[in-house]
Design a protein around this motif. Structure first.
Motif, short mmCIF file in Angstrom:
data_model
loop_
_atom_site.label_atom_id
_atom_site.label_comp_id
_atom_site.label_asym_id
_atom_site.label_seq_id
_atom_site.Cartn_x
_atom_site.Cartn_y
_atom_site.Cartn_z
N VAL A 11 200.17 -55.35 -67.88
CA VAL A 11 198.88 -55.52 -67.22
C VAL A 11 198.89 -54.79 -65.88
CG1 VAL A 11 197.30 -57.20 -66.19
CG2 VAL A 11 198.41 -57.71 -68.38
N GLN A 12 199.98 -54.91 -65.13
CA GLN A 12 200.10 -54.20 -63.85
C GLN A 12 200.01 -52.68 -64.05
OE1 GLN A 12 203.84 -56.62 -62.60
NE2 GLN A 12 203.06 -55.73 -60.71
N ILE A 51 198.61 -50.98 -66.49
CA ILE A 51 197.27 -50.56 -66.88
C ILE A 51 196.33 -50.56 -65.67
CG2 ILE A 51 195.23 -51.24 -68.22
CD1 ILE A 51 197.21 -52.24 -70.39
N LEU A 52 196.39 -51.62 -64.87
CA LEU A 52 195.53 -51.69 -63.69
C LEU A 52 195.89 -50.59 -62.70
CD1 LEU A 52 195.39 -55.55 -63.14
CD2 LEU A 52 193.67 -54.08 -64.20
N TRP A 53 197.19 -50.31 -62.54
CA TRP A 53 197.60 -49.21 -61.63
C TRP A 53 197.00 -47.89 -62.10
CZ3 TRP A 53 199.95 -44.55 -62.08
CH2 TRP A 53 200.37 -43.92 -60.90
N ARG A 54 197.06 -47.66 -63.42
CA ARG A 54 196.55 -46.38 -63.92
C ARG A 54 195.03 -46.29 -63.77
NH1 ARG A 54 197.00 -43.81 -69.89
NH2 ARG A 54 195.69 -45.62 -70.34
N LYS A 55 194.32 -47.39 -63.93
CA LYS A 55 192.88 -47.37 -63.74
C LYS A 55 192.52 -46.98 -62.30
CE LYS A 55 191.55 -50.69 -67.35
NZ LYS A 55 190.59 -49.81 -68.06
N ILE A 56 193.32 -47.46 -61.36
CA ILE A 56 193.08 -47.14 -59.95
C ILE A 56 193.44 -45.68 -59.66
CG2 ILE A 56 193.82 -47.66 -57.58
CD1 ILE A 56 194.27 -50.57 -58.56
N HIS A 57 194.49 -45.17 -60.34
CA HIS A 57 194.99 -43.81 -60.10
C HIS A 57 194.69 -42.92 -61.31
CE1 HIS A 57 197.40 -46.49 -57.51
NE2 HIS A 57 197.39 -45.49 -56.64
N SER A 58 193.49 -43.00 -61.83
CA SER A 58 193.13 -42.30 -63.06
C SER A 58 193.24 -40.78 -62.94
CB SER A 58 191.71 -42.68 -63.49
OG SER A 58 190.78 -42.39 -62.45
N TRP A 87 193.86 -56.38 -75.62
CA TRP A 87 193.36 -55.64 -74.45
C TRP A 87 194.35 -54.55 -74.04
CZ3 TRP A 87 195.25 -55.26 -69.37
CH2 TRP A 87 194.39 -54.65 -68.45
N ASN A 127 194.09 -50.13 -74.15
CA ASN A 127 194.19 -49.41 -72.89
C ASN A 127 195.45 -48.55 -72.79
OD1 ASN A 127 191.94 -50.24 -70.77
ND2 ASN A 127 192.39 -52.05 -72.00
#
Length: 359
Positions: free
Chosen positions: A93-94, A96-103, A133, A137
Protein backbone atom coordinates in the motif's frame (compact mmCIF):
# COMPACT_ATOMS: atom_id res chain seq x y z
CA UNK A 1 16.74 -3.26 -16.09
CA UNK A 2 17.32 -2.36 -12.43
CA UNK A 3 15.01 -4.05 -9.90
CA UNK A 4 14.58 -3.03 -6.27
CA UNK A 5 12.99 -5.91 -4.36
CA UNK A 6 11.29 -5.62 -0.96
CA UNK A 7 10.86 -9.09 0.57
CA UNK A 8 9.97 -10.38 4.08
CA UNK A 9 13.12 -12.47 4.70
CA UNK A 10 15.41 -14.92 2.95
CA UNK A 11 14.12 -18.51 2.70
CA UNK A 12 15.79 -21.55 1.05
CA UNK A 13 13.16 -21.75 -1.69
CA UNK A 14 13.83 -18.15 -2.81
CA UNK A 15 17.63 -18.18 -3.10
CA UNK A 16 17.75 -19.61 -6.63
CA UNK A 17 14.95 -17.30 -7.79
CA UNK A 18 16.86 -14.23 -6.62
CA UNK A 19 20.16 -15.47 -8.07
CA UNK A 20 18.54 -16.11 -11.46
CA UNK A 21 16.77 -12.75 -11.34
CA UNK A 22 20.15 -11.12 -10.78
CA UNK A 23 21.58 -12.96 -13.79
CA UNK A 24 19.16 -11.19 -16.14
CA UNK A 25 18.71 -7.86 -14.34
CA UNK A 26 20.49 -5.61 -11.84
CA UNK A 27 18.92 -6.59 -8.51
CA UNK A 28 19.04 -5.12 -5.01
CA UNK A 29 17.04 -6.73 -2.18
CA UNK A 30 15.72 -5.07 0.96
CA UNK A 31 14.62 -7.68 3.50
CA UNK A 32 12.00 -6.49 5.97
CA UNK A 33 13.14 -8.71 8.85
CA UNK A 34 16.11 -10.87 9.76
CA UNK A 35 14.24 -14.17 9.53
CA UNK A 36 10.79 -15.54 8.75
CA UNK A 37 8.34 -15.11 11.60
CA UNK A 38 6.84 -18.62 11.49
CA UNK A 39 10.00 -20.60 10.69
CA UNK A 40 13.62 -19.79 11.48
CA UNK A 41 16.28 -20.70 8.92
CA UNK A 42 20.07 -20.57 9.15
CA UNK A 43 20.48 -17.11 7.65
CA UNK A 44 24.28 -17.27 7.61
CA UNK A 45 24.21 -20.37 5.41
CA UNK A 46 21.52 -18.93 3.15
CA UNK A 47 23.23 -15.56 2.70
CA UNK A 48 26.42 -17.33 1.60
CA UNK A 49 24.44 -18.87 -1.26
CA UNK A 50 22.76 -15.59 -2.20
CA UNK A 51 24.72 -13.85 -4.97
CA UNK A 52 22.80 -10.57 -4.68
CA UNK A 53 23.48 -7.37 -2.68
CA UNK A 54 20.97 -6.96 0.14
CA UNK A 55 20.22 -5.08 3.33
CA UNK A 56 17.82 -5.62 6.23
CA UNK A 57 15.29 -2.89 7.03
CA UNK A 58 13.68 -3.75 10.35
CA UNK A 59 11.72 -0.54 10.87
CA UNK A 60 9.82 0.08 14.10
CA UNK A 61 7.67 -2.39 16.00
CA UNK A 62 4.51 -1.01 17.61
CA UNK A 63 2.16 -3.42 19.43
CA UNK A 64 3.46 -6.34 17.39
CA UNK A 65 3.16 -4.52 14.07
CA UNK A 66 6.13 -3.40 11.96
CA UNK A 67 6.05 0.22 10.81
CA UNK A 68 8.61 1.20 8.18
CA UNK A 69 9.18 4.85 7.38
CA UNK A 70 11.44 6.21 4.67
CA UNK A 71 10.55 3.96 1.73
CA UNK A 72 10.92 6.98 -0.54
CA UNK A 73 14.53 7.49 0.56
CA UNK A 74 15.40 3.91 -0.38
CA UNK A 75 13.73 4.24 -3.78
CA UNK A 76 15.48 7.54 -4.47
CA UNK A 77 18.85 6.07 -3.48
CA UNK A 78 18.50 2.96 -5.65
CA UNK A 79 16.70 4.66 -8.59
CA UNK A 80 15.15 1.41 -9.95
CA UNK A 81 13.21 0.77 -13.14
CA UNK A 82 11.05 -1.80 -11.33
CA UNK A 83 10.02 -2.18 -7.69
CA UNK A 84 9.15 -5.77 -6.76
CA UNK A 85 7.02 -6.00 -3.63
CA UNK A 86 5.37 -8.91 -1.87
CA UNK A 87 1.73 -9.86 -1.23
CA UNK A 88 -0.75 -7.06 -0.50
CA UNK A 89 0.14 -5.82 2.96
CA UNK A 90 0.97 -2.42 4.36
CA UNK A 91 4.25 -2.06 2.47
CA UNK A 92 2.56 -2.65 -0.90
CA UNK A 93 0.00 0.00 0.00
CA UNK A 94 2.86 2.38 0.85
CA UNK A 95 4.60 1.63 -2.47
CA UNK A 96 1.46 2.24 -4.49
CA UNK A 97 0.70 5.52 -2.72
CA UNK A 98 4.33 6.64 -3.13
CA UNK A 99 4.16 5.96 -6.86
CA UNK A 100 0.88 7.86 -7.22
CA UNK A 101 2.54 10.89 -5.63
CA UNK A 102 5.69 10.48 -7.79
CA UNK A 103 3.96 9.39 -11.01
CA UNK A 104 6.38 11.34 -13.22
CA UNK A 105 9.21 8.95 -12.33
CA UNK A 106 7.61 6.16 -14.41
CA UNK A 107 8.72 3.32 -12.15
CA UNK A 108 7.00 -0.02 -12.75
CA UNK A 109 5.52 -1.80 -9.76
CA UNK A 110 5.25 -5.60 -9.42
CA UNK A 111 4.11 -7.84 -6.58
CA UNK A 112 4.26 -11.54 -5.71
CA UNK A 113 1.11 -13.34 -4.55
CA UNK A 114 1.64 -16.91 -3.32
CA UNK A 115 -1.99 -17.92 -2.77
CA UNK A 116 -3.12 -21.34 -3.98
CA UNK A 117 -6.19 -21.47 -6.26
CA UNK A 118 -8.24 -22.56 -3.23
CA UNK A 119 -7.14 -19.47 -1.28
CA UNK A 120 -7.84 -17.21 -4.25
CA UNK A 121 -11.41 -18.47 -4.42
CA UNK A 122 -12.06 -18.41 -0.66
CA UNK A 123 -10.58 -15.02 0.28
CA UNK A 124 -13.21 -12.68 1.72
CA UNK A 125 -13.62 -9.35 3.47
CA UNK A 126 -11.04 -6.61 3.91
CA UNK A 127 -8.09 -8.80 2.93
CA UNK A 128 -9.65 -9.55 -0.44
CA UNK A 129 -10.61 -5.90 -0.96
CA UNK A 130 -7.06 -4.71 -0.30
CA UNK A 131 -5.57 -7.52 -2.39
CA UNK A 132 -7.75 -6.68 -5.38
CA UNK A 133 -6.97 -2.97 -5.04
CA UNK A 134 -3.24 -3.77 -5.04
CA UNK A 135 -3.61 -5.94 -8.13
CA UNK A 136 -5.37 -3.16 -9.99
CA UNK A 137 -2.52 -0.76 -9.20
CA UNK A 138 0.50 -2.78 -10.34
CA UNK A 139 1.82 -3.74 -13.78
CA UNK A 140 2.68 -7.34 -12.97
CA UNK A 141 1.58 -9.99 -10.47
CA UNK A 142 3.87 -13.00 -10.02
CA UNK A 143 1.89 -16.13 -9.11
CA UNK A 144 3.13 -19.69 -8.43
CA UNK A 145 0.93 -21.52 -10.95
CA UNK A 146 -1.21 -21.04 -14.04
CA UNK A 147 -4.21 -22.34 -12.10
CA UNK A 148 -3.75 -19.52 -9.56
CA UNK A 149 -3.66 -16.95 -12.38
CA UNK A 150 -6.84 -18.44 -13.84
CA UNK A 151 -8.55 -18.34 -10.43
CA UNK A 152 -7.73 -14.63 -10.05
CA UNK A 153 -8.95 -13.87 -13.57
CA UNK A 154 -12.20 -15.74 -12.93
CA UNK A 155 -12.81 -13.68 -9.79
CA UNK A 156 -12.48 -10.27 -11.45
CA UNK A 157 -12.63 -9.60 -15.19
CA UNK A 158 -11.03 -6.21 -14.62
CA UNK A 159 -7.65 -7.88 -14.23
CA UNK A 160 -5.81 -7.53 -17.55
CA UNK A 161 -4.90 -10.77 -19.30
CA UNK A 162 -1.23 -9.78 -19.34
CA UNK A 163 -1.13 -8.97 -15.63
CA UNK A 164 0.05 -12.38 -14.43
CA UNK A 165 3.48 -14.00 -14.72
CA UNK A 166 3.87 -17.58 -13.48
CA UNK A 167 6.99 -18.40 -11.46
CA UNK A 168 6.59 -21.60 -9.38
CA UNK A 169 8.20 -21.67 -5.94
CA UNK A 170 10.90 -24.13 -6.90
CA UNK A 171 14.67 -24.47 -6.80
CA UNK A 172 16.95 -24.42 -9.80
CA UNK A 173 17.53 -28.15 -10.34
CA UNK A 174 21.13 -27.74 -11.51
CA UNK A 175 22.02 -25.68 -8.46
CA UNK A 176 20.26 -27.99 -6.00
CA UNK A 177 21.81 -31.14 -7.45
CA UNK A 178 25.41 -29.90 -7.58
CA UNK A 179 26.38 -32.19 -4.71
CA UNK A 180 23.68 -34.82 -5.33
CA UNK A 181 26.10 -37.71 -4.78
CA UNK A 182 26.90 -36.51 -1.26
CA UNK A 183 23.23 -35.85 -0.51
CA UNK A 184 22.17 -39.36 -1.59
CA UNK A 185 25.01 -40.93 0.39
CA UNK A 186 24.08 -38.92 3.48
CA UNK A 187 20.45 -39.94 3.09
CA UNK A 188 21.14 -43.64 2.77
CA UNK A 189 23.28 -43.59 5.92
CA UNK A 190 20.59 -41.66 7.83
CA UNK A 191 17.87 -44.10 6.77
CA UNK A 192 19.92 -47.12 7.86
CA UNK A 193 20.56 -45.54 11.25
CA UNK A 194 17.06 -44.19 11.96
CA UNK A 195 14.44 -46.32 10.20
CA UNK A 196 13.45 -49.81 11.40
CA UNK A 197 14.19 -52.68 9.03
CA UNK A 198 10.47 -53.47 8.99
CA UNK A 199 9.86 -50.20 7.12
CA UNK A 200 9.98 -51.32 3.50
CA UNK A 201 8.72 -47.93 2.35
CA UNK A 202 9.41 -44.67 4.13
CA UNK A 203 6.78 -41.94 3.98
CA UNK A 204 8.01 -38.45 4.88
CA UNK A 205 6.40 -35.20 5.98
CA UNK A 206 8.51 -32.04 6.16
CA UNK A 207 7.26 -28.72 7.51
CA UNK A 208 5.91 -26.81 10.46
CA UNK A 209 3.87 -28.89 12.88
CA UNK A 210 0.85 -26.63 12.53
CA UNK A 211 -2.88 -27.35 12.45
CA UNK A 212 -3.32 -26.53 8.76
CA UNK A 213 -0.71 -29.18 7.85
CA UNK A 214 -3.33 -31.81 8.76
CA UNK A 215 -0.86 -34.12 10.48
CA UNK A 216 -3.36 -35.64 12.92
CA UNK A 217 -5.34 -36.88 9.93
CA UNK A 218 -2.17 -38.27 8.35
CA UNK A 219 -1.24 -40.13 11.53
CA UNK A 220 -4.79 -41.51 11.71
CA UNK A 221 -4.38 -42.82 8.15
CA UNK A 222 -1.34 -44.83 9.22
CA UNK A 223 -3.65 -47.26 11.06
CA UNK A 224 -4.95 -48.55 7.72
CA UNK A 225 -1.81 -48.27 5.58
CA UNK A 226 0.03 -51.53 4.87
CA UNK A 227 2.40 -52.72 7.61
CA UNK A 228 5.51 -52.18 5.49
CA UNK A 229 5.01 -48.40 5.51
CA UNK A 230 6.55 -46.11 8.12
CA UNK A 231 6.06 -42.37 8.56
CA UNK A 232 8.78 -39.85 9.44
CA UNK A 233 7.66 -36.39 10.56
CA UNK A 234 10.41 -33.78 10.16
CA UNK A 235 9.81 -30.37 11.70
CA UNK A 236 8.73 -28.63 14.86
CA UNK A 237 5.80 -26.53 16.01
CA UNK A 238 2.80 -26.14 18.29
CA UNK A 239 1.19 -29.43 17.31
CA UNK A 240 4.10 -31.58 18.46
CA UNK A 241 2.78 -32.42 21.98
CA UNK A 242 -0.66 -33.45 20.70
CA UNK A 243 0.93 -35.52 17.93
CA UNK A 244 3.07 -37.36 20.48
CA UNK A 245 -0.06 -38.16 22.49
CA UNK A 246 -1.98 -39.29 19.43
CA UNK A 247 0.79 -41.61 18.25
CA UNK A 248 0.95 -43.19 21.69
CA UNK A 249 -2.83 -43.53 22.02
CA UNK A 250 -3.10 -45.22 18.62
CA UNK A 251 -0.14 -47.47 19.48
CA UNK A 252 1.71 -46.35 16.36
CA UNK A 253 5.08 -45.73 18.03
CA UNK A 254 6.73 -48.39 15.86
CA UNK A 255 5.33 -46.92 12.63
CA UNK A 256 5.41 -43.13 13.14
CA UNK A 257 8.42 -41.14 14.31
CA UNK A 258 8.88 -37.44 15.01
CA UNK A 259 12.56 -36.79 14.35
CA UNK A 260 12.91 -33.02 14.84
CA UNK A 261 13.83 -30.25 12.46
CA UNK A 262 16.51 -30.36 9.74
CA UNK A 263 17.57 -28.02 6.94
CA UNK A 264 20.15 -27.80 4.19
CA UNK A 265 21.89 -30.96 2.95
CA UNK A 266 20.86 -32.91 6.05
CA UNK A 267 17.21 -32.38 5.14
CA UNK A 268 17.82 -33.05 1.45
CA UNK A 269 19.50 -36.33 2.36
CA UNK A 270 16.43 -37.48 4.32
CA UNK A 271 14.16 -36.47 1.43
CA UNK A 272 16.30 -38.29 -1.13
CA UNK A 273 16.28 -41.52 0.93
CA UNK A 274 12.49 -41.55 1.44
CA UNK A 275 10.12 -43.43 -0.83
CA UNK A 276 7.40 -40.78 -0.84
CA UNK A 277 6.97 -37.25 0.47
CA UNK A 278 3.48 -36.44 1.77
CA UNK A 279 1.85 -33.00 2.06
CA UNK A 280 -1.72 -33.47 3.36
CA UNK A 281 -2.45 -29.80 4.19
CA UNK A 282 -5.97 -28.39 4.37
CA UNK A 283 -4.59 -24.96 3.45
CA UNK A 284 -1.23 -24.49 1.73
CA UNK A 285 -0.31 -21.48 -0.47
CA UNK A 286 2.22 -23.63 -2.31
CA UNK A 287 4.48 -26.11 -0.49
CA UNK A 288 8.06 -25.60 -1.63
CA UNK A 289 9.15 -28.92 -0.11
CA UNK A 290 7.26 -30.73 -2.88
CA UNK A 291 9.57 -29.24 -5.50
CA UNK A 292 12.58 -30.20 -3.36
CA UNK A 293 11.34 -33.79 -3.24
CA UNK A 294 10.75 -33.96 -6.99
CA UNK A 295 14.17 -32.52 -7.83
CA UNK A 296 15.76 -35.17 -5.61
CA UNK A 297 13.75 -37.94 -7.32
CA UNK A 298 11.24 -38.59 -4.52
CA UNK A 299 7.61 -38.93 -5.66
CA UNK A 300 5.06 -36.84 -3.77
CA UNK A 301 1.54 -37.38 -2.43
CA UNK A 302 -0.10 -33.95 -2.34
CA UNK A 303 -3.49 -32.77 -1.14
CA UNK A 304 -5.60 -30.94 -3.71
CA UNK A 305 -5.63 -27.97 -1.29
CA UNK A 306 -1.91 -27.36 -1.89
CA UNK A 307 -0.64 -24.99 -4.57
CA UNK A 308 2.20 -27.43 -5.31
CA UNK A 309 -0.37 -29.90 -6.68
CA UNK A 310 0.30 -28.05 -9.96
CA UNK A 311 3.75 -29.71 -10.06
CA UNK A 312 2.38 -33.25 -9.89
CA UNK A 313 1.91 -35.41 -12.98
CA UNK A 314 -0.16 -38.33 -11.69
CA UNK A 315 1.65 -41.61 -12.16
CA UNK A 316 4.93 -40.02 -13.23
CA UNK A 317 6.18 -38.06 -10.22
CA UNK A 318 3.44 -38.61 -7.65
CA UNK A 319 -0.30 -38.35 -7.08
CA UNK A 320 -2.79 -35.72 -5.98
CA UNK A 321 -5.47 -36.86 -3.53
CA UNK A 322 -8.65 -35.23 -2.29
CA UNK A 323 -8.07 -33.51 1.04
CA UNK A 324 -9.29 -35.53 4.06
CA UNK A 325 -10.59 -38.30 1.80
CA UNK A 326 -9.27 -41.64 3.08
CA UNK A 327 -10.27 -43.59 -0.03
CA UNK A 328 -8.56 -41.08 -2.33
CA UNK A 329 -5.42 -41.16 -0.17
CA UNK A 330 -5.21 -44.97 -0.14
CA UNK A 331 -5.76 -45.14 -3.90
CA UNK A 332 -2.97 -42.60 -4.44
CA UNK A 333 -0.55 -44.69 -2.37
CA UNK A 334 -1.27 -47.72 -4.54
CA UNK A 335 -0.48 -45.72 -7.69
CA UNK A 336 2.81 -44.25 -6.49
CA UNK A 337 5.73 -44.38 -8.95
CA UNK A 338 9.13 -45.56 -7.67
CA UNK A 339 11.81 -43.32 -6.21
CA UNK A 340 14.36 -42.22 -8.82
CA UNK A 341 18.01 -41.17 -8.77
CA UNK A 342 17.34 -38.11 -10.90
CA UNK A 343 15.03 -35.12 -10.96
CA UNK A 344 11.38 -35.88 -11.74
CA UNK A 345 10.36 -32.22 -11.96
CA UNK A 346 9.89 -31.46 -15.64
CA UNK A 347 9.94 -27.68 -15.46
CA UNK A 348 12.89 -25.31 -15.22
CA UNK A 349 13.02 -22.25 -12.96
CA UNK A 350 15.33 -20.39 -15.34
CA UNK A 351 12.73 -20.52 -18.12
CA UNK A 352 10.13 -18.87 -15.89
CA UNK A 353 12.53 -16.15 -14.74
CA UNK A 354 13.54 -15.36 -18.34
CA UNK A 355 9.89 -15.05 -19.30
CA UNK A 356 9.26 -12.77 -16.32
CA UNK A 357 12.07 -10.40 -17.31
CA UNK A 358 11.77 -10.38 -21.08
CA UNK A 359 8.03 -10.73 -21.70
Amino acid sequence: MKILCFHPALAPYRVDFFNLLARFAELKIVFLQENLLNQKFDQNALSRKLQVPFEIWNGYKIKGQHLRLGVGRIIKRENPDVILGYESGLLMVQLILWRKIHSRQRIHLWTMLDDSPEQVRSRRGLRRTVRDWVMRNVEKVIVPSQSAAEAYAAKDRRFASGLFSVVPIIHDANSMRKNAREIYSLGKAWRRANCPETWNRVMLFVGRLAKEKNLHWLVEMMKDVADGFGLLIVGDGDERPSLVRQISELELDSRVRLVGRFEGDSLYGIISASDVLVLPSTLEPFGAVVAEGLILGTPCLVSDRCGAASLIEDGYNGCVFKCNDAASFKKAIMQLPPRRGHSILRINLEDFVKHLIFS
